[in-house]
Design a protein around this motif. Structure first.
Motif, PDB file in Angstrom:
ATOM      1  N   GLY A  67      -8.097  -6.350  12.223  1.00  0.00           N
ATOM      2  CA  GLY A  67      -7.129  -6.392  13.310  1.00  0.00           C
ATOM      3  C   GLY A  67      -6.764  -7.805  13.714  1.00  0.00           C
ATOM      4  N   GLU A  68      -6.531  -8.014  15.002  1.00  0.00           N
ATOM      5  CA  GLU A  68      -6.117  -9.314  15.510  1.00  0.00           C
ATOM      6  C   GLU A  68      -7.194 -10.368  15.319  1.00  0.00           C
ATOM      7  N   GLU A  69      -8.451  -9.951  15.242  1.00  0.00           N
ATOM      8  CA  GLU A  69      -9.533 -10.918  15.109  1.00  0.00           C
ATOM      9  C   GLU A  69      -9.585 -11.535  13.710  1.00  0.00           C
ATOM     10  N   ARG A  70      -8.960 -10.906  12.724  1.00  0.00           N
ATOM     11  CA  ARG A  70      -8.933 -11.513  11.388  1.00  0.00           C
ATOM     12  C   ARG A  70      -7.694 -12.380  11.287  1.00  0.00           C
ATOM     13  N   VAL A  71      -7.907 -13.688  11.415  1.00  0.00           N
ATOM     14  CA  VAL A  71      -6.793 -14.643  11.406  1.00  0.00           C
ATOM     15  C   VAL A  71      -6.512 -15.174  10.006  1.00  0.00           C
ATOM     16  N   GLU A  72      -7.451 -15.006   9.073  1.00  0.00           N
ATOM     17  CA  GLU A  72      -7.245 -15.454   7.696  1.00  0.00           C
ATOM     18  C   GLU A  72      -6.575 -14.328   6.912  1.00  0.00           C
ATOM     19  N   ARG A  73      -5.268 -14.439   6.729  1.00  0.00           N
ATOM     20  CA  ARG A  73      -4.482 -13.370   6.093  1.00  0.00           C
ATOM     21  C   ARG A  73      -3.571 -13.985   5.035  1.00  0.00           C
ATOM     22  N   HIS A  74      -4.164 -14.343   3.898  1.00  0.00           N
ATOM     23  CA  HIS A  74      -3.423 -15.002   2.829  1.00  0.00           C
ATOM     24  C   HIS A  74      -2.565 -14.011   2.044  1.00  0.00           C
ATOM     25  N   GLU A  75      -1.465 -14.533   1.512  1.00  0.00           N
ATOM     26  CA  GLU A  75      -0.608 -13.744   0.630  1.00  0.00           C
ATOM     27  C   GLU A  75      -0.287 -14.570  -0.606  1.00  0.00           C
ATOM     28  N   VAL A  76      -0.061 -13.889  -1.713  1.00  0.00           N
ATOM     29  CA  VAL A  76       0.302 -14.593  -2.945  1.00  0.00           C
ATOM     30  C   VAL A  76       1.761 -15.038  -2.844  1.00  0.00           C
ATOM     31  N   PHE A  77       2.153 -15.975  -3.725  1.00  0.00           N
ATOM     32  CA  PHE A  77       3.480 -16.566  -3.620  1.00  0.00           C
ATOM     33  C   PHE A  77       4.590 -15.523  -3.715  1.00  0.00           C
ATOM     34  N   GLY A  78       4.420 -14.499  -4.554  1.00  0.00           N
ATOM     35  CA  GLY A  78       5.448 -13.471  -4.667  1.00  0.00           C
ATOM     36  C   GLY A  78       5.777 -12.829  -3.334  1.00  0.00           C
ATOM     37  N   LYS A  79       4.778 -12.632  -2.505  1.00  0.00           N
ATOM     38  CA  LYS A  79       5.004 -12.039  -1.179  1.00  0.00           C
ATOM     39  C   LYS A  79       5.714 -13.024  -0.257  1.00  0.00           C
ATOM     40  N   TRP A  80       5.293 -14.313  -0.293  1.00  0.00           N
ATOM     41  CA  TRP A  80       5.982 -15.324   0.516  1.00  0.00           C
ATOM     42  C   TRP A  80       7.452 -15.433   0.089  1.00  0.00           C
ATOM     43  N   LYS A  81       7.689 -15.383  -1.198  1.00  0.00           N
ATOM     44  CA  LYS A  81       9.057 -15.467  -1.707  1.00  0.00           C
ATOM     45  C   LYS A  81       9.911 -14.336  -1.157  1.00  0.00           C
ATOM     46  N   ALA A  82       9.348 -13.132  -1.120  1.00  0.00           N
ATOM     47  CA  ALA A  82      10.084 -11.985  -0.595  1.00  0.00           C
ATOM     48  C   ALA A  82      10.391 -12.169   0.897  1.00  0.00           C
ATOM     49  N   ARG A  83       9.421 -12.660   1.654  1.00  0.00           N
ATOM     50  CA  ARG A  83       9.634 -12.867   3.093  1.00  0.00           C
ATOM     51  C   ARG A  83      10.728 -13.914   3.339  1.00  0.00           C
ATOM     52  N   LEU A  84      10.645 -15.030   2.621  1.00  0.00           N
ATOM     53  CA  LEU A  84      11.620 -16.095   2.810  1.00  0.00           C
ATOM     54  C   LEU A  84      13.018 -15.656   2.387  1.00  0.00           C
ATOM     55  N   THR A  85      13.112 -14.898   1.314  1.00  0.00           N
ATOM     56  CA  THR A  85      14.403 -14.401   0.844  1.00  0.00           C
ATOM     57  C   THR A  85      15.016 -13.458   1.872  1.00  0.00           C
ATOM     58  N   MET A  86      14.195 -12.574   2.430  1.00  0.00           N
ATOM     59  CA  MET A  86      14.695 -11.646   3.451  1.00  0.00           C
ATOM     60  C   MET A  86      15.159 -12.377   4.700  1.00  0.00           C
ATOM     61  N   ALA A  87      14.545 -13.532   4.983  1.00  0.00           N
ATOM     62  CA  ALA A  87      14.936 -14.327   6.151  1.00  0.00           C
ATOM     63  C   ALA A  87      16.206 -15.127   5.888  1.00  0.00           C
ATOM     64  N   GLY A  88      16.679 -15.140   4.628  1.00  0.00           N
ATOM     65  CA  GLY A  88      17.914 -15.830   4.305  1.00  0.00           C
ATOM     66  C   GLY A  88      17.754 -17.151   3.578  1.00  0.00           C
ATOM     67  N   PHE A  89      16.524 -17.510   3.207  1.00  0.00           N
ATOM     68  CA  PHE A  89      16.285 -18.775   2.504  1.00  0.00           C
ATOM     69  C   PHE A  89      16.522 -18.617   1.003  1.00  0.00           C
ATOM     70  N   ARG A  90      16.804 -19.757   0.359  1.00  0.00           N
ATOM     71  CA  ARG A  90      16.930 -19.811  -1.086  1.00  0.00           C
ATOM     72  C   ARG A  90      16.024 -20.919  -1.621  1.00  0.00           C
ATOM     73  N   PRO A  91      15.507 -20.768  -2.840  1.00  0.00           N
ATOM     74  CA  PRO A  91      14.583 -21.776  -3.373  1.00  0.00           C
ATOM     75  C   PRO A  91      15.254 -23.139  -3.522  1.00  0.00           C
ATOM     76  N   SER A  92      14.469 -24.174  -3.304  1.00  0.00           N
ATOM     77  CA  SER A  92      14.923 -25.553  -3.513  1.00  0.00           C
ATOM     78  C   SER A  92      13.881 -26.210  -4.413  1.00  0.00           C
ATOM     79  N   PRO A  93      14.063 -26.169  -5.713  1.00  0.00           N
ATOM     80  CA  PRO A  93      13.014 -26.618  -6.647  1.00  0.00           C
ATOM     81  C   PRO A  93      12.539 -28.042  -6.368  1.00  0.00           C
ATOM     82  N   LEU A  94      11.226 -28.237  -6.468  1.00  0.00           N
ATOM     83  CA  LEU A  94      10.639 -29.563  -6.298  1.00  0.00           C
ATOM     84  C   LEU A  94      11.068 -30.457  -7.459  1.00  0.00           C
ATOM     85  N   SER A  95      11.284 -31.722  -7.170  1.00  0.00           N
ATOM     86  CA  SER A  95      11.805 -32.651  -8.170  1.00  0.00           C
ATOM     87  C   SER A  95      10.742 -33.033  -9.189  1.00  0.00           C
ATOM     88  N   ALA A  96      11.200 -33.542 -10.334  1.00  0.00           N
ATOM     89  CA  ALA A  96      10.287 -34.017 -11.374  1.00  0.00           C
ATOM     90  C   ALA A  96       9.453 -35.185 -10.870  1.00  0.00           C
TER      91      ALA A  96
END
Length: 543
Positions: free
Chosen positions: A472-501
């Motif tokens: 519940g609320e007491e578990r503050v460590e709630r990691h997600e893999v990158f695929g899940k973060w990508k889905a959240r950011l995409t739904m929020a309207g963000f687009r990837p900005s690739p890191l430079s060489a």
């Protein structure tokens, strides 16, 4: 993991002579993973993150063995960290009756002797048990009586229970930890009561990486068993280390592994690329801790051929970090202002002393004409999502940030799946992830090094226990893999900005001073840093 000393929110087998149990207590402060810091007198300010795990550092078990053990006991205001059922089977001894000791015996009819007929005289068995216990553990009558009760219980066990005992993994710490977690998930008290004492004999905070990690995993299981609901994490109390000591432990972690430097360098590179040519820059840092990340960026901006831009930093951080920092966010503002002055960068600091989940648009002080960059370094996984609250602050914050039209959003997170996974799966994932982290620490710091022990206890163990013990609320460590973060950011309207060489090449140079076991991989403009074949941290940029 956490800020290194930065405070961003990163056993040996065999019998050991019985010792007086040592106090091993946890802090009630909900700090996250730790990060780097140097003393206030240094010009290099280092960030301090949420993750400190507070324990009494265990005393040396034996000067001859140079070994530390991990035991738990009750303390005022705290729950007891012993297994609720552990008293029925002493931690330090195996069942005195082995299967082989009587399996070949027969009675007058040629049939096997039953367990209830091991001796004709019950008093003789009782005396033998007392003699054995006195030789191994001393003459503590409570322990002896406990052993007798355990043996008496085992003599009357049903065949299927004996089968369960015989199928328990022997000698394989990882398998036994996972089996015990499954037993906890299934509320199998008998199996738990057998395995917890065995596990405690196999782990040590001064042992091999898995043995050290196992010590904290076991404590997490015991904490989960000893309490229920949201009271678990709040019940973990202990004496705080001095602020200077805590920051020292964080600094050890920061220097021992490249995880936090990787996060800082990759995020700063993405920000510098996104705001090049801008005259006014506004950086919003969710969980700024010590502010160490921004020293190198200020230095880079100062070196612009056209002259440095005006820089404003909004530092968001809750009050929990103030202890390790030695004060409020005004300390961060003064330190960064001093660095900016040395670099001749026009600078302003805006302090927002609240948790990330409480942030609203008005807190961020947006000024028209400024190029906005928003930074989440090892922090977004601490903000609760839809599985914790219907308010779903994790997605709410991303939508809020998108509404600011930032030039760039930088995200650095642990590559681990512990948010919505069932308990046994989450336990196994935590075990796998932190085994890699502890192995990487083992490469640079001796196993009997007291500073290493303190570092792991105060900077890593707290979040490990939170992952295992809490819900519940007491578990503050709630990691997600990158695929899940990508889905959240995409739904929020963000687009990837690739890191430079250039960012990729800079981090490769950093890793040359570390072990070849650290692996850097780039996929679609996203950077992964791992230990051997296990990805641990991923860095990405968005617009």
């Amino acid at each position: 993991m956490a800020d290194t000393p930065t405070s961003r929110r990163v056993h040996s087998f065999g019998n050991v002579p019985r010792q007086t149990p040592k106090q091993f207590l946890y802090s009630g402060n909900t700090q996250h993973l730790c990060h780097p810091y140097q003393s206030a007198s240094d010009t290099h300010v280092v960030a301090q993150h949420h993750c400190t795990m507070k324990f009494h550092s265990p005393d040396a078990g034996s000067e001859d063995h140079k070994r530390y053990t991990l035991d738990s006991s009750a303390a005022s205001g705290c729950m007891r960290h012993d297994s609720p059922t552990s008293q029925s089977l002493p931690t330090g001894s195996d069942s005195p009756l082995s299967h082989d000791s009587h399996s070949g015996s027969t009675n007058g009819n040629g049939s096997p002797v039953s367990a209830s007929c091991v001796t004709e005289d019950p008093n003789d068995l009782k005396q033998k048990l007392k003699d054995l216990e006195a030789a191994m553990l001393g003459t503590d009558s409570e322990i002896v009586n406990s052993l007798e009760m355990s043996v008496a219980n085992q003599l009357s066990l049903e065949p299927e229970v004996w089968m369960q005992m015989m199928s328990m993994p022997r000698g394989n710490l990882k398998e036994l930890l996972i089996t015990c977690a499954r037993a906890v998930e299934e509320n199998n008290s008998f199996a738990i009561n057998l395995m917890i004492p065995e596990l405690r004999k196999m782990v040590s905070v001064s042992g091999e990486p898995l043995e050290r990690l196992g010590a904290y995993m076991v404590e997490g299981l015991v904490a989960r068993l000893a309490s229920s609901g949201n009271s678990i994490y709040k019940a973990l109390k202990c004496k705080e280390p001095k602020s200077s000591e805590l920051l020292s432990y964080m600094h050890f972690l920061y220097e021992a592994c490249p995880y936090f430097k990787f996060g800082y360098m990759s995020a700063n590179g993405a920000i510098a690329e996104a705001v090049k040519g801008e005259d006014r820059i506004h950086i919003i840092d969710f969980h700024i801790s010590q502010g160490a990340q921004w020293i190198s960026l200020l230095q880079a901006l100062a070196a612009r051929p056209s002259g440095p831009p005006f820089v404003r930093i909004t530092g968001i951080d809750d009050s929990v970090s103030a202890y390790a920092r030695g004060g409020g966010l005004e300390l961060v503002g003064r330190r960064l202002s001093h660095i900016a002055g040395l670099c001749k960068v026009p600078f302003e600091f805006n302090a927002v002393a609240i948790s990330g989940s409480e942030v609203e648009e008005g807190h961020m002080g947006i000024v028209p004409g400024e190029a906005v960059a928003v930074n989440f370094t090892l922090e977004l996984h601490h903000i609760p999502d839809e599985t914790v609250s219907t308010e779903n602050h994790r997605d709410r914050i991303l939508r809020l940030v998108k509404g600011l039209s930032p030039k760039v959003l930088t995200l650095v997170e642990q590559e681990s799946n512990t948010n919505t996974a069932p308990f046994a799966q989450r336990f196994a994932e935590t075990l796998d992830y932190y085994t890699a982290v502890f192995e990487s620490i083992d490469l640079t710091l001796p196993r009997d090094d007291r500073e290493r022990i303190n570092m792991e206890q105060h900077c890593l163990a707290r979040e490990i226990v939170n992952l295992v013990a809490c819900e519940g609320e007491e578990r503050v460590e709630r990691h997600e893999v990158f695929g899940k973060w990508k889905a959240r950011l995409t739904m929020a309207g963000f687009r990837p900005s690739p890191l430079s060489a250039l960012v990729n090449a800079t981090i490769k140079t950093l890793l040359q001073s570390y072990s070849l076991n650290y692996k850097l991989a780039e996929r679609d403009g996203v950077l992964y840093l791992g230990w051997k074949n296990r990805p641990l941290v991923v860095s990405s940029a968005w617009h």
